[in-house]
Design an enzyme around this catalytic site. Structure first.
Site, short mmCIF file in Angstrom:
data_model
loop_
_atom_site.label_atom_id
_atom_site.label_comp_id
_atom_site.label_asym_id
_atom_site.label_seq_id
_atom_site.Cartn_x
_atom_site.Cartn_y
_atom_site.Cartn_z
N HIS A 199 0.82 -1.22 0.00
CA HIS A 199 0.00 0.00 0.00
C HIS A 199 0.85 1.27 0.00
O HIS A 199 0.36 2.35 -0.32
CB HIS A 199 -0.98 0.00 1.19
CG HIS A 199 -0.35 0.26 2.52
ND1 HIS A 199 -0.18 -0.73 3.47
CD2 HIS A 199 0.10 1.40 3.10
CE1 HIS A 199 0.37 -0.20 4.56
NE2 HIS A 199 0.55 1.09 4.36
N ASP A 214 -0.29 -7.51 1.16
CA ASP A 214 0.21 -6.14 1.40
C ASP A 214 1.74 -6.10 1.51
O ASP A 214 2.29 -5.46 2.41
CB ASP A 214 -0.43 -5.54 2.66
CG ASP A 214 -0.30 -4.03 2.71
OD1 ASP A 214 0.23 -3.45 1.75
OD2 ASP A 214 -0.71 -3.43 3.72
N SER A 252 4.57 1.88 8.28
CA SER A 252 4.26 0.70 7.47
C SER A 252 5.47 0.24 6.67
O SER A 252 6.14 1.03 6.02
CB SER A 252 3.12 1.03 6.50
OG SER A 252 1.94 1.32 7.20
#
Length: 521
Positions: A67, A98, A176
Site C-alpha cells: 500500500h 500487502d 508501514s
C-alpha cells in the site's frame, strides 16, 4: 587523522548491538503516486507524495508494504543517516498480503548494508521492537511493545483474511513496512493500526512474509493467496448435528454454499460436513489448534498454501466418512465484482454520451469510506452478494450520461445494470461494445439498451455518429473506449506501464507496415 577515524569507526561497529545493526538496514521510501478515477475513468487523480518504511533482505532487495507504493509513478529510497535519495524500481507486488519488493540499480546504495533475516511467529507477551519512519519527524523511530495475540484478521489494503500478529506498540502512518524485531531476527512487518483505539498495531508475521518471498522466487512474481470458494457454517447446535447424522463430538463445519466456478463445486456438495483439513481436526466453531492455548480459524490452513496447490478434506456425507482432494482457486476469477484493481486502469465505453463501465469496489469507493451505506443499494447488493456463474462475466453499468441532443431526457438514468443490447443479453463490457459496433456495421437504425428496473434507452445510430466527436471533445475524452478494449486484450484492467508497451509495439508494427508498402513494387 583519517586513518584514526576509520579505525575508530570499525571498533565502534564491532561493538554495535543487534539493534544498531538493524537500524542500518531500515530504509525510508518516498513515493509519488497517481490513482485512477474509477467514476470518471478517462481521468487520473492528481499526483500525491507519501513516505513509508522498508528494510533490506537477501538478494539486494528491499521489502515494504504494497500500500506504500501502489499506483506509483516514481519511487526513491534513503538509507539511515544518509542524505542521498536513490531511485528504486518495483520487482514484485503482493496486494493480497500487502507486501512488495524493490531494488536499486545504483551500487553505491548497497555499500555498508547488510540484509536482515527472518525468525518465527513470536510467543504471546514476547517483546518486539518496531523500527520505521512514522509521521512526526524525518528521522528513524524505534518503539517497543509486546505481542498481545496472534489472530486471523482482515488486511485493510486487500480485504483478505490472513494471519497477523497484534502488538501494543502504536503503528502510525509512515511506520508501514518497517521490521518488527526480536533480537536480530525479523518476526514481522508493520502494516496497519486500528482507528479509535490506543496502542493497537498489527504486523504481518514472518511466515506470511516468507510465503510471499518464496512465491516470488519460484514464479517471478507473486501468484496470490488461494481460496476454496465455499461458505461454511459452525456446527455447535446439537439438533443440527443430529439431523446431519454426525457424531456429537464438537468436530466439523457445514458446507452451505459454493461458488459455481470454484474447483470445489465439482467435488463437494451442500450439507457436506468438513471434519478435517489436511489431517487437522476442525472444531465445531470453525477453529483449529495452533499452539498451546491458542486456536485459529480453519481458513489459515487454506491461505498458507499457494494457488494451484491441493487441499485434502475429510468429510461426512449422509453419515458416511469420505476423503476428497480439492485444488485451490484464484479468488479474483471467482468474484463477480472485483474487490481491488490496484496498479490498473478502469475499463469504460462512451457511446452517444452514455458512459458504461464495469462495477467494482474501487468504483463504489467514489462514494467515500462509507460507500456501503451511501452508494446506490442495487450496486452495493451486487458487490456483497453477487455470484459469478460464467467465466468472464461482468456487471456492466450505466455510470453517467454526458448531456447532448442525442441522449435528451436520459441524464437522470444512471447507476443501473445493462441487461441487453438489441435484445441480446450482455455478458461483459467487451461483449456489449461488440454488440453496439456490430449493430452499427449492419446499418441498424436504433440501438436499444435494456437496463434493470425495466428502463429502456434507445439511441439513433446516425445521431450517435454525428454527436460522438463533439461529446468527446466537450468532455476532454481522448477516446471513446479504454485501452484494454481498443487493443483486443483481456477483460482485466490494463496497467499504465502495459499500455505504454503496447502502444510502442503497435507503433513499431505500423512503421514496419508503411516501410513494406514503400518497398513493394
Amino acid at each position: 587523522p583519517k586513518l584514526e577515524r576509520k579505525l575508530s569507526d570499525s571498533l565502534n561497529k564491532s561493538e554495535w548491538s543487534p539493534l544498531d545493526n538493524a537500524l542500518q538496514s531500515v530504509i525510508k521510501i518516498f513515493c509519488v503516486s497517481a490513482t485512477p478515477n474509477f467514476y470518471v475513468p478517462w481521468q487520473i487523480h492528481p499526483q500525491r507524495s507519501s513516505s513509508s518504511s522498508g528494510f533490506v533482505i537477501e538478494g539486494k532487495r528491499i521489502i515494504c508494504n504494497a500500500h506504500g507504493i501502489t499506483n506509483h509513478v516514481y519511487i526513491r529510497v534513503r538509507k539511515h543517516g544518509d542524505a542521498t535519495k536513490y531511485r528504486a524500481k518495483l520487482l514484485a507486488t503482493g496486494h493480497d498480503c500487502d507486501l512488495a519488493l524493490l531494488t536499486v540499480d545504483d551500487e553505491n546504495f548497497w555499500r555498508g548494508l547488510k540484509p536482515l533475516h527472518f525468525g518465527n511467529i513470536p510467543a504471546l507477551q514476547a517483546s518486539v521492537i518496531v523500527i520505521g519512519y512514522p509521521k512526526g519527524g524525518d528521522c528513524i523511530s524505534v518503539t517497543k511493545g509486546v505481542v498481545s495475540r496472534v489472530v486471523i484478521a482482515t488486511y485493510s489494503h486487500s480485504n483478505q483474511v490472513l494471519l497477523c500478529v497484534q502488538i501494543d506498540a502504536a503503528i502510525n502512518s509512515g511506520n508501514s513496512g518497517g521490521p518488527a524485531l526480536q533480537g536480530d531476527k525479523v518476526v514481522g512487518v508493520a502494516f496497519q493500526g486500528m482507528n479509535k483505539a490506543q496502542n493497537i498495531g498489527y504486523i504481518i508475521p514472518a511466515t506470511v512474509v516468507k510465503q510471499f518471498i518464496n512465491d516470488v522466487d519460484r514464479n517471478g512474481n507473486f501468484s496470490g493467496i488461494p481460496c476454496v470458494g465455499l461458505k461454511t457454517q459452525i456446527l455447535e447446535n446439537e439438533s443440527l448435528r443430529k439431523s446431519l447424522k454426525i457424531p456429537n463430538d464438537n468436530e466439523g463445519i457445514l458446507v452451505i454454499a459454493m461458488e459455481p466456478l470454484a474447483p470445489c463445486a465439482k467435488v463437494l456438495k451442500v450439507n457436506d460436513v468438513i471434519r478435517k483439513i489436511d489431517g487437522v481436526p476442525v472444531a465445531g466453531d470453525g477453529t483449529i489448534f495452533f499452539r498451546r492455548g491458542e486456536r485459529l480459524s480453519h481458513v489459515h490452513l487454506i491461505t498458507s498454501k499457494s494457488r494451484g496447490d491441493s487441499v485434502r478434506f475429510e468429510i461426512m456425507r449422509e453419515g458416511k466418512t469420505m476423503e476428497m482432494e480439492v485444488q485451490l482457486g484464484d479468488p479474483e476469477k471467482l468474484a463477480l465484482v472485483p474487490v481491488n484493481l490496484y496498479d490498473a486502469l478502469p475499463s469504460y465505453y462512451v457511446y452517444a454520451g452514455l458512459v458504461f463501465t464495469v462495477l467494482s469496489r474501487p468504483y463504489l469507493r467514489a462514494w467515500g469510506s462509507s460507500w456501503s451505506k451511501k452508494a446506490p443499494s442495487p450496486l452495493t447488493e451486487k458487490a456483497f452478494y453477487g455470484v459469478k456463474e460464467k467465466e468472464g462475466q461482468e456487471i456492466v453499468i450505466l455510470s453517467q450520461v454526458l448531456a447532448a441532443p442525442v441522449n435528451t431526457s436520459y441524464e437522470r438514468v444512471c447507476y443501473l445494470t445493462v441487461l441487453s443490447v438489441n435484445e441480446t443479453k450482455v455478458h461483459n463490457l467487451r461483449h456489449m461494445v461488440e454488440l453496439v459496433e456490430k449493430a452499427e456495421e449492419e446499418g441498424q437504425q436504433f440501438i436499444k439498451f435494456k437496463l434493470e428496473r425495466d428502463k429502456v434507452l434507445v439511441v439513433e445510430s446516425k445521431l450517435a455518429r454525428e454527436d460522438s466527436a463533439k461529446i468527446l471533445k466537450q468532455n476532454q475524452i481522448t477516446h471513446s473506449k479504454s485501452a484494454d478494449l481498443r487493443n483486443g486484450e483481456t477483460l482485466e484492467a490494463v496497467s499504465p506501464k502495459q499500455q505504454r508497451k503496447r502502444k510502442g509495439k503497435k507503433g513499431e508494427e505500423e512503421r514496419s507496415s508503411k516501410d513494406s508498402k514503400v518497398q513493394d513494387p
